[in-house]
Design an enzyme around this catalytic site. Structure first.
Site, PDB file in Angstrom:
ATOM      1  N   HIS A 177       0.817  -1.210   0.000  1.00 17.62           N
ATOM      2  CA  HIS A 177       0.000   0.000   0.000  1.00 17.62           C
ATOM      3  C   HIS A 177       0.859   1.272   0.000  1.00 17.62           C
ATOM      4  CE1 HIS A 177      -3.617   2.089  -0.044  1.00 17.62           C
ATOM      5  NE2 HIS A 177      -4.231   1.616   1.030  1.00 17.62           N
ATOM      6  N   ASP A 227      -2.221   2.141  -4.602  1.00 14.52           N
ATOM      7  CA  ASP A 227      -3.446   2.562  -3.923  1.00 14.52           C
ATOM      8  C   ASP A 227      -4.551   1.534  -4.134  1.00 14.52           C
ATOM      9  OD1 ASP A 227      -2.243   4.910  -3.036  1.00 14.52           O
ATOM     10  OD2 ASP A 227      -2.824   6.014  -4.846  1.00 14.52           O
TER      11      ASP A 227
END
Length: 443
Positions: A414, A418
């Site tokens: 992450h 995204d």
């Protein structure tokens, strides 16, 4: 007079006989320099180098040289750029056995693959220098092989290491000591017998199984490597997993319709892995950030796609790489997967076949896994998890029907990827697998 005496001694014997009187110090210093200035080699030779025939230095050099070059040594080969050492797992031969040139005699277990130690010449194994379980590096001597010896039918076992510690003398017999000292029998007092109930074990103390029922074995190097990499992955990446489900009806129908013709033309079966590899290639081309990697404060985008395929073996998990999958068709991918799977199960994978990779696919469905959260394979940024195909009720055109469904999971870093890119990536795989015609039309 002193100089003439010293010169005679220098011609008659080694430097050790020069030191006779204090008046010969300058001659002793010259002779020492003469001996120390001789050429030095890693292997002593039979050259004379100004020494007389009876010199003990010649005897020393001859004792370490082979007169006919009969003995050769088998050493650990080069194990790859990123591999510095390994563990001597086991010997494939025994002392006294006959071996041919380039025949494996031992196996070295590294962090990634198992490497064979081959015999440099044909001959008979004289002895093993290293032992099983030793940590060895490239160039370490493993065995000595005689080219002219006769094989021993009763294989000689490796010589046991002799202990130089003196064995303690046997303890004096207890009976002799007791005979020397007079026996004195103490007077026993009669005490009332008290019956005590047996002690009850505390309920708070756990009853552990005996140690005899446990086995302790050293962890293989491959298992250590996998454990360290997976733990580093958890400590480094900000991992998040997103899920989706795929209707496998059309893909399974495609395999059923063309499996015979596919085998006839390409001499390989059409499997599900090639379909998901092609789907992953399409998804990586649509979302290039999933194919990228973080390097310090930079992001490296790859213009090539090398897919790593996780393969479970008896020794542990290995992840060989299929290169340039974006340039391959279904048949090329299937052949590449089959070839790497065979090598993985036989332990014949090389370091180069496991290095690199931009994205990993793990198929836990072959073992019956319904759903899981795979761990990223460092230094990659994402991994796709496939699972088992199960008939489940789904709604199609307002009706509940049974369909072969598969859960798929994408674990991603992450820090770089995204949620939007991750969901669109997994959605692309779902669309391509459910309708393979999209690959043909590139839509």
């Amino acid at each position: 007079m002193a100089s003439r005496l010293a010169s005679r001694l220098l011609l008659r014997g080694p430097a050790a006989t020069i030191c006779i009187s204090r008046s010969c110090r300058h001659v002793r210093h010259f002779s020492t320099q003469l001996l120390e200035g001789l050429p030095r080699y890693s292997k002593p030779t039979r050259g004379h180098y100004f020494l007389p025939n009876a010199s003990p230095y010649q005897l020393w050099s001859r004792s370490f040289a082979s007169e006919n070059g009969d003995l050769v040594e088998a050493v650990v080969p080069f194990m790859g750029e990123s591999v510095t050492d390994g563990t001597l797992a086991n010997f494939l031969k025994k002392p006294g056995e006959r071996v041919e040139a380039d025949e494996p005699i031992a196996q070295i277990e590294t962090d990634k693959v198992t490497i064979d130690v081959a015999s440099p010449e044909a001959g008979v194994i004289e002895k093993f220098i290293a032992s099983e379980g030793d940590t060895v590096t490239p160039g370490t001597k493993v065995a000595v092989i005689s080219k002219s010896a006769v094989p021993n039918e009763a294989h000689v076992s490796p010589p046991e290491e002799t202990s130089w510690k003196e064995t303690p003398p046997p303890p004096a017999e207890k009976d002799n000591i007791e005979e020397k000292s007079p026996k004195v029998e103490p007077v026993k007092k009669q005490e009332p017998k008290l019956t005590t109930p047996p002690l009850k074990s505390s309920s708070s103390e756990p009853q552990l199984p005996p140690k005899e029922r446990e086995r302790r074995v050293p962890m293989p190097r491959l298992r250590k490597r996998v454990a360290n990499r997976l733990k580093d992955s958890q400590n480094t990446f900000a991992m998040l997993t997103t899920f989706n489900e795929v209707d496998m009806t059309n893909m399974m129908k495609l395999r059923s319709d063309y499996k015979d013709k596919f085998v006839e033309k390409h001499d390989v079966k059409l499997g599900l892995m090639s379909c998901f590899v092609k789907a992953a290639v399409s998804a990586l081309q649509n979302q290039p950030v999933v194919n990228a990697v973080i390097d310090g404060d930079d992001i490296i985008y790859r213009d090539y796609i090398d897919i790593s395929v996780a393969v479970g073996t008896s020794k542990g998990l290995v992840v060989p790489v299929i290169r340039d999958t974006d340039r391959m068709n279904f048949a090329d991918i299937e052949k590449g997967i089959n070839n790497l799977a065979k090598k993985a199960n036989t332990g014949a994978l090389s370091i180069d076949e496991m290095a690199g990779g931009t994205f990993t696919i793990s198929n836990g469905g072959v073992y019956g896994s319904l759903i899981s959260t795979p761990i990223i394979n460092p230094p990659q940024s994402a991994i796709l998890g496939m699972h088992s195909i199960v008939q489940r009720p789904v709604v199609m055109d307002g009706k509940i029907v049974a369909r072969p469904m598969m859960y798929i999971a994408l674990t991603y870093d992450h820090r770089l990827i995204d949620g939007r890119e991750a969901v669109l990536f997994l959605r692309r795989i779902k669309d391509v697998v459910e309708d393979p015609r999209r690959l043909l039309l590139d839509i």
